[in-house]
Structures are given as C-alpha cells and as structure tokens.
Design a protein around this motif. Structure first.
Motif, PDB file in Angstrom:
ATOM      1  N   VAL A 139     -25.537 -27.690   6.949  1.00 15.94           N
ATOM      2  CA  VAL A 139     -25.471 -26.760   8.073  1.00 15.94           C
ATOM      3  C   VAL A 139     -25.406 -27.519   9.390  1.00 15.94           C
ATOM      4  CG1 VAL A 139     -26.679 -24.935   9.307  1.00 15.94           C
ATOM      5  CG2 VAL A 139     -26.627 -24.923   6.815  1.00 15.94           C
ATOM      6  N   ARG A 140     -26.195 -28.566   9.513  1.00 18.54           N
ATOM      7  CA  ARG A 140     -26.146 -29.351  10.757  1.00 18.54           C
ATOM      8  C   ARG A 140     -24.792 -30.025  10.925  1.00 18.54           C
ATOM      9  NH1 ARG A 140     -31.513 -30.086   9.115  1.00 18.54           N
ATOM     10  NH2 ARG A 140     -31.039 -32.025   8.002  1.00 18.54           N
ATOM     11  N   ALA A 141     -24.141 -30.411   9.829  1.00 15.68           N
ATOM     12  CA  ALA A 141     -22.792 -30.975   9.918  1.00 15.68           C
ATOM     13  C   ALA A 141     -21.805 -29.945  10.447  1.00 15.68           C
ATOM     14  CB  ALA A 141     -22.342 -31.492   8.562  1.00 15.68           C
ATOM     15  N   MET A 142     -21.948 -28.675  10.028  1.00 13.29           N
ATOM     16  CA  MET A 142     -21.096 -27.613  10.558  1.00 13.29           C
ATOM     17  C   MET A 142     -21.247 -27.506  12.069  1.00 13.29           C
ATOM     18  SD  MET A 142     -21.617 -24.523   7.759  1.00 13.29           S
ATOM     19  CE  MET A 142     -20.521 -23.402   8.653  1.00 13.29           C
ATOM     20  N   ARG A 143     -22.480 -27.660  12.558  1.00 11.61           N
ATOM     21  CA  ARG A 143     -22.798 -27.424  13.967  1.00 11.61           C
ATOM     22  C   ARG A 143     -22.713 -28.693  14.810  1.00 11.61           C
ATOM     23  NH1 ARG A 143     -28.353 -25.039  12.254  1.00 11.61           N
ATOM     24  NH2 ARG A 143     -28.941 -26.910  13.431  1.00 11.61           N
ATOM     25  N   THR A 144     -22.178 -29.780  14.239  1.00 10.05           N
ATOM     26  CA  THR A 144     -22.120 -31.073  14.924  1.00 10.05           C
ATOM     27  C   THR A 144     -20.677 -31.444  15.216  1.00 10.05           C
ATOM     28  OG1 THR A 144     -24.144 -31.835  13.839  1.00 10.05           O
ATOM     29  CG2 THR A 144     -22.695 -33.534  14.740  1.00 10.05           C
ATOM     30  N   ASP A 145     -20.427 -32.014  16.381  1.00  8.07           N
ATOM     31  CA  ASP A 145     -19.095 -32.489  16.741  1.00  8.07           C
ATOM     32  C   ASP A 145     -18.617 -33.506  15.712  1.00  8.07           C
ATOM     33  OD1 ASP A 145     -16.809 -33.381  17.968  1.00  8.07           O
ATOM     34  OD2 ASP A 145     -17.827 -34.351  19.650  1.00  8.07           O
ATOM     35  N   GLN A 146     -17.466 -33.240  15.101  1.00  9.85           N
ATOM     36  CA  GLN A 146     -16.919 -34.112  14.064  1.00  9.85           C
ATOM     37  C   GLN A 146     -15.703 -34.907  14.531  1.00  9.85           C
ATOM     38  OE1 GLN A 146     -18.320 -34.608  11.137  1.00  9.85           O
ATOM     39  NE2 GLN A 146     -19.899 -33.036  11.334  1.00  9.85           N
ATOM     40  N   LEU A 147     -15.320 -34.772  15.800  1.00  7.04           N
ATOM     41  CA  LEU A 147     -14.069 -35.365  16.270  1.00  7.04           C
ATOM     42  C   LEU A 147     -14.310 -36.509  17.234  1.00  7.04           C
ATOM     43  CD1 LEU A 147     -11.990 -32.147  17.019  1.00  7.04           C
ATOM     44  CD2 LEU A 147     -12.087 -33.459  14.875  1.00  7.04           C
ATOM     45  N   THR A 148     -13.368 -37.443  17.240  1.00  8.39           N
ATOM     46  CA  THR A 148     -13.323 -38.453  18.288  1.00  8.39           C
ATOM     47  C   THR A 148     -12.515 -37.905  19.463  1.00  8.39           C
ATOM     48  OG1 THR A 148     -11.281 -39.451  17.493  1.00  8.39           O
ATOM     49  CG2 THR A 148     -13.344 -40.248  16.518  1.00  8.39           C
ATOM     50  N   ALA A 149     -12.630 -38.571  20.603  1.00  9.61           N
ATOM     51  CA  ALA A 149     -11.842 -38.154  21.764  1.00  9.61           C
ATOM     52  C   ALA A 149     -10.350 -38.242  21.465  1.00  9.61           C
ATOM     53  CB  ALA A 149     -12.213 -39.021  22.972  1.00  9.61           C
ATOM     54  N   ALA A 150      -9.935 -39.259  20.717  1.00 10.97           N
ATOM     55  CA  ALA A 150      -8.511 -39.415  20.392  1.00 10.97           C
ATOM     56  C   ALA A 150      -8.027 -38.267  19.508  1.00 10.97           C
ATOM     57  CB  ALA A 150      -8.285 -40.751  19.691  1.00 10.97           C
ATOM     58  N   GLN A 151      -8.849 -37.796  18.600  1.00 11.04           N
ATOM     59  CA  GLN A 151      -8.441 -36.690  17.730  1.00 11.04           C
ATOM     60  C   GLN A 151      -8.308 -35.381  18.495  1.00 11.04           C
ATOM     61  OE1 GLN A 151     -11.653 -37.160  14.923  1.00 11.04           O
ATOM     62  NE2 GLN A 151     -10.288 -37.959  13.336  1.00 11.04           N
ATOM     63  N   ARG A 152      -8.998 -35.254  19.626  1.00 12.08           N
ATOM     64  CA  ARG A 152      -8.948 -34.017  20.407  1.00 12.08           C
ATOM     65  C   ARG A 152      -7.777 -33.961  21.368  1.00 12.08           C
ATOM     66  NH1 ARG A 152     -14.606 -34.885  21.054  1.00 12.08           N
ATOM     67  NH2 ARG A 152     -14.268 -35.542  23.207  1.00 12.08           N
ATOM     68  N   VAL A 153      -7.031 -35.032  21.529  1.00  9.90           N
ATOM     69  CA  VAL A 153      -5.919 -35.048  22.482  1.00  9.90           C
ATOM     70  C   VAL A 153      -4.925 -33.938  22.131  1.00  9.90           C
ATOM     71  CG1 VAL A 153      -3.926 -36.354  23.299  1.00  9.90           C
ATOM     72  CG2 VAL A 153      -6.136 -37.485  23.047  1.00  9.90           C
TER      73      VAL A 153
END
Length: 389
Positions: A291-305
């Motif tokens: 559940v905490r993994a669901m609610r935790t940021d899983q991305l790097t800044a590069a992946q969010r571009v």
C-alpha cells in the motif's frame, strides 16, 4: 443545515456546470455526503447517496492493488518480464523517435516488466502530444480515450491489435498515460486463468463490502444509474443512458477505466489504503509495504518529462498520482488519487486521514481537471479542520 459541500455542488448545478453530483468528504469516522441535482435530465430520478456512476480512471488504483495482490501471492514478481504471460509483448518494437512513422522502428532494448506496467513506463500510452503516429492507433483500434466498453474487442483480439502497434518510448524510460492499466487487467486474467471481474470481486469488492462496484450494472439496479453527458454547444448532450453501454457485461474488462461504483464503495477502498491494507473488520488484504508503494512516488524526474498535461506537476505511484508539494491548487504533500474522464475524482491523504470523492456524470473536456474539482479539493482540506489541532 446546509453544508459548504452542498453549497458548492448546488452552485454548479444552478450555474449549469452539471446536472447533478454526489460527493463524500471524510476524516476518520467523520463522514459528510451530499447528493444534489438530477441523475438523468428530464423525468429521471434525483441524485442519491447510492447513485451509480461510471467512475472511469479512478478504476486505476483498484487495478494496481489487484496486481500487487498477485505479487504478494508469489504468482508474479515485480521485476518479472511480462512476456511470460503476455507473449504478444515478447519482442516489442519502438518507434525510432516519437514523431517517426509506424514503420520506422528499432527493437526494445529491455523487456517490459510488471513494475513498468505499475509505474506506467512500459512504453505504451500517451502524454502531452496526441499527434505522434504511434499514439493514433491506441485511440482507434484499442479504443483508448473516453470509455466505450461495448466497442472494445475481446481480450485476445485486443492484445493482438496492441502487438501490431510500436512502443512510443523504450521500456522504462518515460511515463505514459492509461494503456498500462489496461495491460494490468490483461495480466491478472492471464496469470489467474479467470476473468478479471471474478478476481476483483473475490479479493477486493466482497471483503470490503463494495456491493455496487463492477463492470456493468444489473438490470435491477439501472434505476440508480446516472446518465452520462458531455457539454455541447446547446447544453448537455447524452453520451450514454442507464440502459446503454454499461447495462451488459463487455467483452473486454477495462482495468484503466471500466468500473461502475458509488461514493460509499470507493470510500471503503480508500479506507483500506489509509489502513495500510487492513479492512475495517481487521482482515489484511494487502501488506503495508504494498500500500505504501502505491502511495509513493515511483518516477524519476527524467521519466516525468512531457507528462505535465496529465500530471500537472504531480508524480505517479502505482495506480494514482502523488502530490509532491502544496504548489498545486487544493493539494497537500503526499495526497494520492486520480481523476476520471467521466467527471470523477477520488483522493486520500495519509498524513491527515482525509478522503475526498466527487462523482459527476459530465465528461471532462481534457486531462486537466475542471474548476469544480479544484474547488472540491480545497474544500476537502478545509472540512473537519478542527479535528487536526
């Protein structure tokens, strides 16, 4: 007594923003629910607490929880290549650049994994530019976009069509919206050997008492089902009536946006996430770590571009967005949830135990949430504020 929540919803009904809405704001045991307006324009019923809605993309957190259950069962691994169960994706091709023609491809440099489906970096989907050649077939052959369940091919045919479409980006490199949730649903069916709705009912809906949640509405409940509209040049245009596309079980069960539900059902799911995977009666459905993994940021800044059209400065966990700071209107750090294109949103904030669920029946005109949603988020943060001293 008229509550600020009712005042907000009634104002939007009176101004013609929407025919009606049902909303829930909760913090711990304190719950406020308001239903205003009409479920169907004309002679239809009024909105009620148990009105059924097409919840669209707030299906996605439920789907992510289902995949994590299979991981906890030991049936799949987070870093397992999905080709073991989805052989159509064993040797995917990737367009040389996002603007390249569909035939200009190179092989994927790494396999697509379960983790990539959960964090939306598998290479399938769309973000800020809908003109890419590899994006068009997703809306055409695969019926991505506004949900039309009866028009979608059955699972195996859908996967065969997907296999003919190249990835927009190399696996693991870039966040792309939507299609990975569809693949999560396919993965559950292929791993379990049974239908997705049966797995969700057994592992999530029945233990949580989500009696009104599913991929279609039984005939006996159609009187509680809201009509679905979009805003046209001359007012609301009917997209789907209660006896329309959700009145029979579709051939393809969409993990990205196919569910029908109520505010109380989704609130039961939200309480599970706030309680780190334990139900109200003490049964554990998911580990706290999952559940905490669901609610935790899983991305790097590069992946969010390139993701700002959808994420608006947020990031992504598993199944929903994560607010990283309070710079967005109505947001709080750590808030988790998402919005649906049929006019829905559902969020929870673990730090405060808050839940906000808003269900309307008017299609959102684009990925950026409408004014009402931002106003609702702000009101969610203000309601029961005296409890937090």
């Amino acid at each position: 007594m008229t509550t600020p929540l009712r005042t907000l919803l009634q104002r939007h009904v009176d101004e013609g923003t929407l025919p009606g809405a049902v909303a829930l704001i909760a913090r711990g045991d304190r719950i406020q629910v308001e239903a205003v307006g009409a479920a169907t324009l004309g002679s239809g019923p009024a909105m009620a607490r148990d009105t059924l809605f097409r919840i669209a993309s707030i299906t996605k957190p439920v789907m992510a929880a289902a995949v994590l259950m299979l991981i906890e069962d030991g049936r799949i691994g987070l870093d397992d290549p999905v080709a073991r169960w989805l052989p159509e994706l064993e040797k995917p091709q990737v367009v040389r650049t996002p603007d390249a023609p569909l035939a200009d491809t190179v092989p994927a440099v790494r396999p697509i994994t379960v983790r990539m489906l959960l964090d939306f970096t598998a290479g399938y989907g769309f973000s800020s530019d809908f003109t890419h050649p590899a994006t068009g077939p997703l809306f055409g052959a695969l019926r991505q976009g506004p949900p039309r369940p009866q028009e979608v091919a059955a699972l195996d045919a859908w996967m065969a069509a997907l296999a003919r479409i190249p990835l927009l980006h190399q696996p693991g490199e870039t966040w792309l919206y939507n299609t990975c949730s569809e693949l999560q649903g396919v993965l559950v069916e292929r791993v379990t050997g049974g239908p997705l709705d049966a797995f969700l009912a057994e592992r999530i809906f029945e233990p949580l008492g989500m009696k009104d949640t599913g991929f279609c509405v039984p005939a006996a409940d159609l009187g509680r089902f809201a009509s679905y509209y979009r805003t046209g040049t001359e007012g609301f245009e009917l997209v789907d009536a209660p006896d329309g596309q959700w009145s029979t079980r579709p051939a393809f069960l969409s993990g990205a946006g196919g569910l029908v539900s109520t505010v109380d059902d989704w609130h039961a799911f939200a309480r599970l996430l706030l309680a780190d995977g334990v139900t109200d009666d003490g049964r554990r459905l998911l580990s706290g770590a999952s559940v905490r993994a669901m609610r935790t940021d899983q991305l790097t800044a590069a992946q969010r571009v390139g993701s700002d059209l959808f994420l608006e400065g947020q990031s992504w966990g598993y199944g929903g967005a994560i607010d990283l700071d309070a710079s967005r209107q109505g947001s709080l750090p750590g808030r988790y949830g998402w919005v649906g294109g049929t006019g829905t949103c559902a969020h929870l904030t673990p730090a405060t135990g808050r839940v906000g669920i808003l269900l309307t029946q008017v299609e959102v005109g684009g990925p950026t949430p409408a004014t009402l949603l931002h106003e609702f988020w702000e009101l969610t943060n203000e309601t029961f504020a005296t409890d937090e001293g």
